[in-house]
Design a protein around this motif. Structure first.
Motif, PDB file in Angstrom:
ATOM      1  N   LYS A 145       0.836  -1.207   0.000  1.00  0.00           N
ATOM      2  CA  LYS A 145       0.000   0.000   0.000  1.00  0.00           C
ATOM      3  C   LYS A 145       0.868   1.253   0.000  1.00  0.00           C
ATOM      4  O   LYS A 145       0.599   2.205  -0.736  1.00  0.00           O
ATOM      5  CB  LYS A 145      -0.925   0.004   1.224  1.00  0.00           C
ATOM      6  N   GLU A 146       1.910   1.256   0.815  1.00  0.00           N
ATOM      7  CA  GLU A 146       2.779   2.425   0.892  1.00  0.00           C
ATOM      8  C   GLU A 146       3.422   2.745  -0.455  1.00  0.00           C
ATOM      9  O   GLU A 146       3.589   3.914  -0.806  1.00  0.00           O
ATOM     10  CB  GLU A 146       3.866   2.199   1.938  1.00  0.00           C
ATOM     11  N   ARG A 147       3.785   1.712  -1.227  1.00  0.00           N
ATOM     12  CA  ARG A 147       4.446   1.983  -2.498  1.00  0.00           C
ATOM     13  C   ARG A 147       3.463   2.054  -3.666  1.00  0.00           C
ATOM     14  O   ARG A 147       3.858   2.159  -4.817  1.00  0.00           O
ATOM     15  CB  ARG A 147       5.532   0.941  -2.757  1.00  0.00           C
ATOM     16  N   ARG A 151      -2.701  -3.799  -6.440  1.00  0.00           N
ATOM     17  CA  ARG A 151      -3.086  -5.179  -6.770  1.00  0.00           C
ATOM     18  C   ARG A 151      -2.325  -6.176  -5.907  1.00  0.00           C
ATOM     19  O   ARG A 151      -2.881  -7.182  -5.450  1.00  0.00           O
ATOM     20  CB  ARG A 151      -2.836  -5.464  -8.256  1.00  0.00           C
ATOM     21  N   GLU A 152      -1.042  -5.911  -5.687  1.00  0.00           N
ATOM     22  CA  GLU A 152      -0.256  -6.789  -4.815  1.00  0.00           C
ATOM     23  C   GLU A 152      -0.775  -6.714  -3.374  1.00  0.00           C
ATOM     24  O   GLU A 152      -0.851  -7.731  -2.687  1.00  0.00           O
ATOM     25  CB  GLU A 152       1.223  -6.403  -4.879  1.00  0.00           C
ATOM     26  N   ALA A 153      -1.129  -5.513  -2.944  1.00  0.00           N
ATOM     27  CA  ALA A 153      -1.689  -5.371  -1.602  1.00  0.00           C
ATOM     28  C   ALA A 153      -3.004  -6.122  -1.478  1.00  0.00           C
ATOM     29  O   ALA A 153      -3.275  -6.769  -0.457  1.00  0.00           O
ATOM     30  CB  ALA A 153      -1.898  -3.884  -1.276  1.00  0.00           C
ATOM     31  N   LEU A 154      -3.825  -6.059  -2.511  1.00  0.00           N
ATOM     32  CA  LEU A 154      -5.101  -6.785  -2.484  1.00  0.00           C
ATOM     33  C   LEU A 154      -4.866  -8.285  -2.330  1.00  0.00           C
ATOM     34  O   LEU A 154      -5.549  -8.954  -1.533  1.00  0.00           O
ATOM     35  CB  LEU A 154      -5.871  -6.502  -3.774  1.00  0.00           C
ATOM     36  N   ALA A 155      -3.884  -8.807  -3.049  1.00  0.00           N
ATOM     37  CA  ALA A 155      -3.570 -10.233  -2.935  1.00  0.00           C
ATOM     38  C   ALA A 155      -3.104 -10.579  -1.521  1.00  0.00           C
ATOM     39  O   ALA A 155      -3.455 -11.640  -0.980  1.00  0.00           O
ATOM     40  CB  ALA A 155      -2.501 -10.620  -3.962  1.00  0.00           C
ATOM     41  N   ASN A 172     -10.802  -4.103   7.136  1.00  0.00           N
ATOM     42  CA  ASN A 172     -10.578  -2.657   7.058  1.00  0.00           C
ATOM     43  C   ASN A 172      -9.479  -2.326   6.058  1.00  0.00           C
ATOM     44  O   ASN A 172      -9.612  -1.410   5.235  1.00  0.00           O
ATOM     45  CB  ASN A 172     -10.182  -2.113   8.437  1.00  0.00           C
ATOM     46  N   SER A 173      -8.391  -3.072   6.135  1.00  0.00           N
ATOM     47  CA  SER A 173      -7.258  -2.801   5.247  1.00  0.00           C
ATOM     48  C   SER A 173      -7.600  -3.124   3.801  1.00  0.00           C
ATOM     49  O   SER A 173      -7.242  -2.369   2.882  1.00  0.00           O
ATOM     50  CB  SER A 173      -6.037  -3.613   5.700  1.00  0.00           C
ATOM     51  N   ARG A 174      -8.270  -4.239   3.588  1.00  0.00           N
ATOM     52  CA  ARG A 174      -8.641  -4.567   2.208  1.00  0.00           C
ATOM     53  C   ARG A 174      -9.650  -3.562   1.664  1.00  0.00           C
ATOM     54  O   ARG A 174      -9.619  -3.215   0.477  1.00  0.00           O
ATOM     55  CB  ARG A 174      -9.190  -5.998   2.109  1.00  0.00           C
ATOM     56  N   GLY A 175     -10.547  -3.075   2.528  1.00  0.00           N
ATOM     57  CA  GLY A 175     -11.477  -2.043   2.113  1.00  0.00           C
ATOM     58  C   GLY A 175     -10.747  -0.802   1.608  1.00  0.00           C
ATOM     59  O   GLY A 175     -11.154  -0.184   0.603  1.00  0.00           O
ATOM     60  N   ASP A 176      -9.670  -0.415   2.292  1.00  0.00           N
ATOM     61  CA  ASP A 176      -8.865   0.718   1.830  1.00  0.00           C
ATOM     62  C   ASP A 176      -8.315   0.468   0.427  1.00  0.00           C
ATOM     63  O   ASP A 176      -8.284   1.365  -0.416  1.00  0.00           O
ATOM     64  CB  ASP A 176      -7.695   0.949   2.785  1.00  0.00           C
ATOM     65  N   VAL A 177      -7.849  -0.756   0.197  1.00  0.00           N
ATOM     66  CA  VAL A 177      -7.280  -1.085  -1.105  1.00  0.00           C
ATOM     67  C   VAL A 177      -8.360  -1.045  -2.180  1.00  0.00           C
ATOM     68  O   VAL A 177      -8.160  -0.480  -3.270  1.00  0.00           O
ATOM     69  CB  VAL A 177      -6.596  -2.467  -1.069  1.00  0.00           C
ATOM     70  N   TYR A 178      -9.513  -1.639  -1.897  1.00  0.00           N
ATOM     71  CA  TYR A 178     -10.608  -1.598  -2.867  1.00  0.00           C
ATOM     72  C   TYR A 178     -10.971  -0.157  -3.210  1.00  0.00           C
ATOM     73  O   TYR A 178     -11.248   0.176  -4.366  1.00  0.00           O
ATOM     74  CB  TYR A 178     -11.838  -2.322  -2.322  1.00  0.00           C
ATOM     75  N   GLU A 180      -9.005   2.456  -3.187  1.00  0.00           N
ATOM     76  CA  GLU A 180      -7.971   3.000  -4.067  1.00  0.00           C
ATOM     77  C   GLU A 180      -8.116   2.471  -5.493  1.00  0.00           C
ATOM     78  O   GLU A 180      -7.777   3.159  -6.449  1.00  0.00           O
ATOM     79  CB  GLU A 180      -6.580   2.667  -3.521  1.00  0.00           C
ATOM     80  N   LEU A 181      -8.606   1.249  -5.609  1.00  0.00           N
ATOM     81  CA  LEU A 181      -8.805   0.652  -6.929  1.00  0.00           C
ATOM     82  C   LEU A 181     -10.119   1.094  -7.565  1.00  0.00           C
ATOM     83  O   LEU A 181     -10.431   0.695  -8.695  1.00  0.00           O
ATOM     84  CB  LEU A 181      -8.772  -0.878  -6.814  1.00  0.00           C
ATOM     85  N   GLY A 182     -10.895   1.900  -6.876  1.00  0.00           N
ATOM     86  CA  GLY A 182     -12.135   2.426  -7.426  1.00  0.00           C
ATOM     87  C   GLY A 182     -13.331   1.523  -7.263  1.00  0.00           C
ATOM     88  O   GLY A 182     -14.402   1.803  -7.827  1.00  0.00           O
ATOM     89  N   ASP A 183     -13.187   0.464  -6.465  1.00  0.00           N
ATOM     90  CA  ASP A 183     -14.295  -0.467  -6.270  1.00  0.00           C
ATOM     91  C   ASP A 183     -14.985  -0.115  -4.947  1.00  0.00           C
ATOM     92  O   ASP A 183     -14.759  -0.748  -3.912  1.00  0.00           O
ATOM     93  CB  ASP A 183     -13.784  -1.905  -6.255  1.00  0.00           C
TER      94      ASP A 183
END
Length: 269
Positions: A145-147, A151-155, A172-178, A180-183
């Motif tokens: 996530k920091e870099r 997609r790698e963070a989601l995995a 919570n963390s995966r929600g943040d990634v989603y 950022e990915l626009g989902d």
């Protein structure tokens, strides 16, 4: 330079640090106040650092000293003194080269500093040492996530959830990634799952409230920030956000009162 996702990391670290303290080598039985404060998860970061420094500088067996370095490193992370945190985690790995949590702490410090290569190297070593630990995998997720490797963070978070499906922090963390990915739909679903698993965790309501706010779904955002304030009345941003939402409703009396409270708690903007 601290990356733009560092605020998310800071919010996440408070949960991660519990793992540091719980997994650290245990101190020998003692009534010394510094030993107790050093190992106390509820102590402030500054108190932790001061107490652990006393333990490090005092007479102690290797396990006790390593534990003090580990806990002090965690304290330095909370203070965002990353070079000092790294030095303490270095001390732990010299004493106990197979201690995965020290590599994880060092990964967080390096990645938050923006040194992603060394951060990822440490995160991967933590996973090699403890491959079935969902917590270790989340450290790599934080570094990704920091870099900006979403997609790698989601995995990573998918794998953490597979290994530990009842840990609300992972959702919570995966929600943040989603997000950022626009989902947004997937993000909302993960925040809702986190709330179902831990109804009294304010972080999920805060994250979901911000997403609702950005979507201009103000009634839903209001309900979530209202819940954050009930759970954590010291959250100055939640008070400020609810002030704005009261203003949107035309309720200036409550808007002014909330903004006043936000400022009392340190809200600057």
């Amino acid at each position: 330079m601290i990356s733009r996702s560092s605020l998310t990391l800071v919010l996440t670290v408070s949960a991660v640090l519990v793992g540091f303290v719980a997994a650290a080598p245990r101190f020998s039985a003692a009534s010394d106040a510094d030993r107790k404060t050093c190992a106390n998860r509820q102590a402030t970061a500054r108190d932790t650092v001061a107490a652990c420094t006393s333990v490090v500088n005092g007479k102690s067996d290797p396990s006790e000293q390593a534990g003090a370095y580990q806990d002090r490193g965690a304290g330095y992370l909370r203070l965002r003194e990353f070079d000092r945190a790294i030095a303490d985690f270095d001390a732990v790995t010299r004493m106990y080269p197979s201690y995965s949590t020290a590599y994880a702490g060092r990964a967080l410090a390096y990645c938050t500093k923006g040194d992603y290569d060394r951060g990822m190297e440490n995160a991967k070593q933590a996973i090699r040492l403890d491959p079935k630990s969902a917590k270790m995998i989340t450290y790599r997720g934080i570094c990704n996530k920091e870099r900006g490797a979403w997609r790698e963070a989601l995995a990573d978070y998918d794998e953490a959830i597979r290994l530990s499906p009842n840990d609300f922090d992972h959702y919570n963390s995966r929600g943040d990634v989603y997000r950022e990915l626009g989902d947004e739909r997937a993000a909302l679903a993960d925040f809702a799952t986190a709330i179902r698993l831990s109804p009294d965790n304010s972080q999920s309501y805060r994250k979901r409230g911000k997403l609702f706010f950005d979507k201009n779904e103000y009634d839903s955002a209001f309900a979530d920030y209202d819940r954050v304030i009930r759970l954590d009345p010291t959250d100055n941003t939640a008070w400020a956000m609810r002030a704005f939402l009261y203003q949107q409703k035309g309720d200036m009396t409550h808007a002014v009162a909330d903004l006043e409270q936000a400022r009392k708690l340190g809200f600057k903007n």
